[in-house]
Write a protein that holds these residues in place. Structure first.
Motif, PDB file in Angstrom:
ATOM      1  N   UNK A  41       1.017  -1.366   0.551  1.00 23.05           N
ATOM      2  CA  UNK A  41       0.362   0.360  -0.178  1.00 23.05           C
ATOM      3  C   UNK A  41       0.841   1.093   0.051  1.00 23.05           C
ATOM      4  N   UNK A  42       2.237   0.996  -0.599  1.00 22.01           N
ATOM      5  CA  UNK A  42       3.016   1.973  -0.356  1.00 22.01           C
ATOM      6  C   UNK A  42       2.402   3.524  -1.671  1.00 22.01           C
ATOM      7  N   UNK A  43       2.746   4.124  -1.169  1.00 19.50           N
ATOM      8  CA  UNK A  43       2.115   5.597  -1.362  1.00 19.50           C
ATOM      9  C   UNK A  43       3.460   5.824  -2.467  1.00 19.50           C
ATOM     10  N   UNK A  44       3.424   7.117  -3.520  1.00 22.73           N
ATOM     11  CA  UNK A  44       4.914   7.240  -3.968  1.00 22.73           C
ATOM     12  C   UNK A  44       5.187   7.885  -3.042  1.00 22.73           C
ATOM     13  N   UNK A  45       6.768   7.896  -2.490  1.00 18.15           N
ATOM     14  CA  UNK A  45       7.395   8.227  -2.273  1.00 18.15           C
ATOM     15  C   UNK A  45       7.591   8.281  -0.658  1.00 18.15           C
ATOM     16  N   UNK A  46       7.161   6.829  -0.334  1.00 22.80           N
ATOM     17  CA  UNK A  46       6.987   6.330   1.234  1.00 22.80           C
ATOM     18  C   UNK A  46       8.316   5.130   0.676  1.00 22.80           C
ATOM     19  N   UNK A  47       8.737   5.129   1.806  1.00 22.17           N
ATOM     20  CA  UNK A  47       9.366   4.080   1.705  1.00 22.17           C
ATOM     21  C   UNK A  47       9.543   2.649   3.003  1.00 22.17           C
ATOM     22  N   UNK A  48       9.976   1.436   2.740  1.00 24.76           N
ATOM     23  CA  UNK A  48      10.522   0.359   3.802  1.00 24.76           C
ATOM     24  C   UNK A  48      11.689   0.552   4.018  1.00 24.76           C
ATOM     25  N   UNK A  49      12.631   0.145   5.044  1.00 21.71           N
ATOM     26  CA  UNK A  49      13.798  -0.259   4.493  1.00 21.71           C
ATOM     27  C   UNK A  49      14.266  -1.399   5.855  1.00 21.71           C
ATOM     28  N   UNK A  50      15.833  -1.805   5.971  1.00 17.21           N
ATOM     29  CA  UNK A  50      15.297  -2.617   6.314  1.00 17.21           C
ATOM     30  C   UNK A  50      17.025  -2.720   7.100  1.00 17.21           C
ATOM     31  N   UNK A  51      16.734  -2.825   8.692  1.00 18.72           N
ATOM     32  CA  UNK A  51      18.864  -2.457   9.127  1.00 18.72           C
ATOM     33  C   UNK A  51      18.603  -3.740   9.932  1.00 18.72           C
ATOM     34  N   UNK A  52      19.854  -3.656  10.591  1.00 22.21           N
ATOM     35  CA  UNK A  52      20.179  -4.881  11.426  1.00 22.21           C
ATOM     36  C   UNK A  52      19.375  -4.832  12.474  1.00 22.21           C
ATOM     37  N   UNK A  53      19.081  -3.036  13.160  1.00 23.69           N
ATOM     38  CA  UNK A  53      17.847  -3.497  14.268  1.00 23.69           C
ATOM     39  C   UNK A  53      17.236  -3.239  14.945  1.00 23.69           C
ATOM     40  N   UNK A  54      16.359  -2.501  13.509  1.00 20.06           N
ATOM     41  CA  UNK A  54      15.555  -1.693  13.272  1.00 20.06           C
ATOM     42  C   UNK A  54      14.915  -2.297  12.176  1.00 20.06           C
ATOM     43  N   UNK A  55      13.162  -1.489  11.344  1.00 22.75           N
ATOM     44  CA  UNK A  55      13.255  -1.604  10.071  1.00 22.75           C
ATOM     45  C   UNK A  55      12.628   0.506   9.826  1.00 22.75           C
ATOM     46  N   UNK A  56      12.633   0.508   8.534  1.00 22.66           N
ATOM     47  CA  UNK A  56      12.466   1.884   8.967  1.00 22.66           C
ATOM     48  C   UNK A  56      11.643   2.572   8.163  1.00 22.66           C
ATOM     49  N   UNK A  57      10.867   3.091   8.107  1.00 25.32           N
ATOM     50  CA  UNK A  57      10.544   3.536   7.315  1.00 25.32           C
ATOM     51  C   UNK A  57      10.164   5.212   6.983  1.00 25.32           C
ATOM     52  N   UNK A  58       9.892   5.529   5.899  1.00 23.79           N
ATOM     53  CA  UNK A  58      10.284   6.994   6.344  1.00 23.79           C
ATOM     54  C   UNK A  58       9.261   7.657   4.247  1.00 23.79           C
ATOM     55  N   UNK A  59      10.270   9.197   4.035  1.00 24.18           N
ATOM     56  CA  UNK A  59       8.929   9.523   3.134  1.00 24.18           C
ATOM     57  C   UNK A  59       9.936  10.290   2.262  1.00 24.18           C
ATOM     58  N   UNK A  60      10.450  10.513   1.494  1.00 23.14           N
ATOM     59  CA  UNK A  60      10.756  11.033   0.625  1.00 23.14           C
ATOM     60  C   UNK A  60      10.648  12.302  -0.691  1.00 23.14           C
ATOM     61  N   UNK A  61      11.057  13.873  -0.768  1.00 16.75           N
ATOM     62  CA  UNK A  61      10.691  14.482  -1.286  1.00 16.75           C
ATOM     63  C   UNK A  61      11.205  15.431  -2.223  1.00 16.75           C
ATOM     64  N   UNK A  62      10.886  16.393  -3.445  1.00 11.39           N
ATOM     65  CA  UNK A  62      12.487  17.561  -3.694  1.00 11.39           C
ATOM     66  C   UNK A  62      13.287  16.998  -4.259  1.00 11.39           C
ATOM     67  N   UNK A  63      14.165  18.474  -5.119  1.00 13.63           N
ATOM     68  CA  UNK A  63      15.018  18.230  -5.155  1.00 13.63           C
ATOM     69  C   UNK A  63      15.412  19.207  -4.696  1.00 13.63           C
TER      70      UNK A  63
END
Length: 322
Positions: A41-63
């Protein structure tokens, strides 16, 4: 300086080690299937990543030349940043993250919330993105993470733009005022209390700390929906381990820095924000009149102008690092 991925994660006290498992174990077990659903269900600009000790949800935009990194102030969610992103994205690259242990940034079983470990984990995230140096815009307690990152990983940080951040001692007074009976600060009791009351705590905190009804009404359904769908609100573990009584090693930063605060934040009514200059005499302290605890979200236009002043007037240019 590289953060250690295999460092000893043993908590300083057995009670804290045991109590944070009340948060971590259920989150770690449920994260895989919850994240699988979220990824669909991720909308444009939203991301989910996995790291050693946690997961991370973040969003990006712009230049733009500068890359601004915001940390959402729990229980605020990524969805609450639409207005701020509209203001800043025409000129800057923006990333907004939910801190590990909050929102959909689920902690794994080995995430211990300790201040120094959180700093290393955030450094790993910034290195993983490979688009620094960054302008760190972290609020309240997480602002100390930005100071530590600037000090310990200076190549990653070009500027600091903190919100609602006094010095460590004043932040301890703030924590005590919000938890006068030390319930949240008591290992085990705090975690169980948050499990039982997180929706009420989030609702009450938003209504108390925000001084802008329009922002409060816009943010409330996003927060309620996220917690209803299993989002994290590990406030007790964070207060106990990320914001302990003893201050970490801070100060000596050389990056241009500003601390922006809302002057109508009821939770910080007794706070002296000028104490943030303990960490550098050059930190500019700037109020946004009428704003509460979330000045960047309550008054995005005014906040945007202050960011412009910080970045344009500093004379420091962003140069990408690998």
């Amino acid at each position: 300086m590289e953060p250690s991925a295999n460092r000893n994660r043993t908590a300083p006290m057995l009670s804290r080690f045991s109590s944070r498992l009340i948060d971590n174990i259920p989150a770690h077990i449920n994260a895989k299937w919850r994240l699988k659903s979220l990824r669909k269900q991720l909308h444009e600009g939203y991301h989910l990543s996995e790291f050693d000790h946690h997961y991370l949800r973040y969003r990006t935009a712009g230049r733009g030349q500068f890359h601004l990194v915001f940390a959402a102030d729990p229980p605020v969610t990524l969805e609450c940043y639409d207005s701020l992103i509209r203001e800043l994205s025409p000129r800057y690259r923006i990333s907004v993250l939910e801190l590990p242990g909050f929102g959909y940034s689920f902690p794994k079983h080995n995430f211990d919330f300790a201040f120094d470990h959180c700093v290393d984990d955030l450094a790993n995230v910034l290195m993983h993105w490979r688009s620094g140096p960054y302008v760190l815009a972290f609020p309240c307690a997480s602002a100390f993470f930005s100071l530590a990152l600037a000090q310990r990983y200076p190549a990653l940080v070009s500027h600091i733009a903190m919100m609602q951040a006094p010095d460590w001692q004043q932040e301890q007074h703030w924590k005590q005022r919000l938890d006068p009976k030390s319930l949240l600060r008591t290992p085990g009791i705090g975690q169980l209390l948050m499990k039982a009351t997180q929706q009420k705590v989030a609702r009450d905190w938003l209504g108390y700390a925000s001084n802008t009804p329009a922002f409060t009404e816009q943010a409330r359904p996003h927060i309620t929906n996220q917690l209803h769908k299993g989002g994290c609100y590990c406030l007790a573990s964070a207060l106990q381990s990320s914001l302990p009584q003893k201050s970490p090693e801070l100060g000596g930063i050389t990056q241009p820095a500003m601390m922006i605060y809302g002057d109508q934040d009821r939770s910080h009514r007794k706070t002296d924000f000028n104490t943030i200059r303990l960490y550098s005499d050059d930190i500019r302290v700037q109020a946004i009149p009428g704003a509460g605890h979330f000045p960047e979200l309550e008054y995005p236009q005014q906040f945007s102008r202050l960011i412009d002043q910080l970045l344009v007037n500093s004379g420091v240019h962003s140069t990408a690092i690998s």
